[in-house]
Design an enzyme around this catalytic site. Structure first.
Site, PDB file in Angstrom:
ATOM      1  N   SER A 142    -107.733  70.886  36.503  1.00 13.35           N
ATOM      2  CA  SER A 142    -107.262  71.548  35.272  1.00 13.35           C
ATOM      3  C   SER A 142    -105.771  71.833  35.402  1.00 13.35           C
ATOM      4  O   SER A 142    -105.352  72.476  36.363  1.00 13.35           O
ATOM      5  CB  SER A 142    -107.983  72.884  35.065  1.00 13.35           C
ATOM      6  OG  SER A 142    -109.367  72.700  35.005  1.00 13.35           O
ATOM      7  N   ARG A 172    -108.345  82.685  38.689  1.00 12.40           N
ATOM      8  CA  ARG A 172    -107.282  81.790  39.168  1.00 12.40           C
ATOM      9  C   ARG A 172    -106.036  82.573  39.609  1.00 12.40           C
ATOM     10  O   ARG A 172    -104.912  82.107  39.471  1.00 12.40           O
ATOM     11  CB  ARG A 172    -106.876  80.782  38.073  1.00 12.40           C
ATOM     12  CG  ARG A 172    -107.972  79.829  37.647  1.00 12.40           C
ATOM     13  CD  ARG A 172    -108.400  78.893  38.766  1.00 12.40           C
ATOM     14  NE  ARG A 172    -109.295  77.839  38.308  1.00 12.40           N
ATOM     15  CZ  ARG A 172    -110.632  77.939  38.258  1.00 12.40           C
ATOM     16  NH1 ARG A 172    -111.230  79.058  38.632  1.00 12.40           N
ATOM     17  NH2 ARG A 172    -111.355  76.917  37.844  1.00 12.40           N
ATOM     18  N   GLU A 204    -101.995  76.199  35.523  1.00 15.45           N
ATOM     19  CA  GLU A 204    -102.706  76.598  36.750  1.00 15.45           C
ATOM     20  C   GLU A 204    -101.988  75.983  37.954  1.00 15.45           C
ATOM     21  O   GLU A 204    -101.956  76.547  39.043  1.00 15.45           O
ATOM     22  CB  GLU A 204    -104.152  76.095  36.687  1.00 15.45           C
ATOM     23  CG  GLU A 204    -104.910  76.350  37.970  1.00 15.45           C
ATOM     24  CD  GLU A 204    -106.257  75.671  38.055  1.00 15.45           C
ATOM     25  OE1 GLU A 204    -107.113  75.909  37.183  1.00 15.45           O
ATOM     26  OE2 GLU A 204    -106.451  74.885  39.004  1.00 15.45           O
TER      27      GLU A 204
END
Ligand code: FAD
Ligand code: EPU
Length: 348
Positions: A249, A175, A344
């Site tokens: 998420s 990520r 995130e």
């Protein structure tokens, strides 16, 4: 270079005080002082120059599926609509395809599957645009785009030069990429070149893919069958932003040292963990659920009942309320497990 086709002839059309509600999957109703959509490089350059002359901050927007709007934006939001898909190179086994940053990610995946180009089928149904995919090296079901990434083209927001980044210079991680750190807000990604396989190497080890294929009675493996299975699993777990606002998420899955993991295991014997290069990766969804947050609703915002890693907006939620909830979750996970969760999602 990709000949971007603009869906309409582009003249610089800048709208003032524009609601971003329809342009972020959380469905947060914040405004941008100015808003425009660009479908070709010249319009992109013109709008960047326009904002520079007016000394306005600029925010580059794709599908808005990984952003949290906490306030009205005082500058210019540029929504990227650069379209086009072009084969740039081909061998007997592989194909290199350049895709415009404004193409929808999932539609591009479906297009590739139709051509029998393999490599991104496990990444089916991820919302957003192709141009945002390198930002956090999108990943799901055992595949990350860094595995199929050849290069990207990006416009320097300051000099307006077009530059190319290869995989190494993107510094991809879980990520992560250079675009979230060293060169944050310096480039507009205009297209991405993917290297796909004509002879597929199936990747069905991760999660419930194999089990789903068996349940569906699939005897002959294909990239289409894998894509269908991934779509089915995702639809069973993740809320559809069209029905309930969310950005997937909210936090990243944290990595802790093996020593820390062993210590936690004595206290919490059921704690799940997956060995990775630098330690053990823990599913943040488990930590959040154990801290008592799963399914909790606070006014118009909350924690999804089927996936504790997904924060949701039930309709009229505010970005600040989601930010506050995220902070409370971070504090309580830290208190219970001594683990600091990192978002995130990109805050604006
Ligand atoms: P945006 O939200 O518009 O932007 C994200 C960031 O990228 C912002 O900082 C923005 O400024 C920047 N940006 C966007 N386009 C450009 C560009 N062309 N040039 C420069 N900067 C740009 N992610 C995963 O990795 N795996 C998943 O499985 C996954 N599942 C999801 C499921 C749901 C239901 C949702 C809502 C989200 C999910 N996500 C997942 C997160 C999200 O889909 C990805 O991060 C996606 O790549 C974001 O694309 P976007 O176009 O919507 O980006
Ligand atoms: N879990 C719980 N409770 C929950 C949710 C999860 O205990 O409420 C635990 C379970 O042990 C489960 C494990 O977490 O087995 C993993 O859950 P899941 O398979 O749903 O995956 P995830 O780790 O929560 C990650 C990505 C997703 C990606 C899926 C599939 C991150 C931050 N998230 O989720 O990506 O789609 O794996 O590969 O890495 C996103 O980035 O937005 C995203 C949705």
């Amino acid at each position: 270079m990709l000949a971007y086709f603009a869906e309409q002839a582009q003249t610089m059309k800048i709208i003032e005080n524009h609601s971003l509600k329809a342009f972020n999957t959380f469905g947060i109703d914040k405004k941008s002082r100015f808003f425009t959509q660009v479908g070709d490089l010249d319009s992109l350059k013109d709008t960047l120059l326009w904002a520079k002359e007016k000394e306005l901050p600029v925010f580059i927007l794709g599908g808005g599926s990984n952003v949290l709007l906490t306030q009205d934006f005082p500058g210019l939001v540029i929504k990227i609509e650069l379209k086009g898909i072009e084969v740039v190179k081909e061998t007997q086994d592989e194909i290199w395809v350049e895709v415009g940053a404004g193409e929808n990610w999932h539609e591009w995946v479906l297009f590739a599957i139709k051509q029998n180009w393999a490599g991104i089928e496990n990444l089916s149904l991820i919302p957003g645009t192709v141009g945002a995919s390198p930002m956090q090296n999108i990943g799901a079901y055992g595949v990350e785009i860094k595995e199929v990434f050849e290069s990207l083209n990006a416009l320097d927001r300051d000099t307006l030069d077009l530059v190319t980044f290869d995989a190494a210079s993107c510094q991809f991680g879980y990520r992560e990429s250079i675009f979230k750190h060293e060169v944050k807000d310096q480039y507009v990604i205009t297209s991405v070149v993917f290297r796909l396989q004509k002879k597929p190497k199936f990747n069905i080890e991760y999660g419930a893919i194999q089990e789903t294929l068996e349940n569906k009675g699939i005897k002959e493996l294909s990239i289409q069958a894998i894509s269908d299975a991934v779509i089915e699993i995702r639809q069973s777990k993740l809320p559809d932003p069209k029905e309930i606002g969310n950005a997937g998420s909210f936090f990243k899955n944290p990595t802790i040292s093996t020593k820390e993991f062993d210590n936690l295991k004595t206290q919490f014997p059921s704690i799940p963990g997956y060995p990775v290069e630098n330690g053990v990766k823990i599913p943040a969804g488990w930590l959040i659920e154990q801290a008592g947050w799963k399914g909790k609703r606070i006014g118009e915002v909350g924690v999804h009942a089927r996936q504790a890693l997904v924060l949701v907006n039930y309709g009229n939620g505010d970005g600040k309320a989601i930010e506050k909830l995220a902070q409370e979750i971070q504090d309580s996970v830290n208190e219970k497990f001594g683990i600091q969760l990192s978002p995130e999602v990109n805050f604006l």
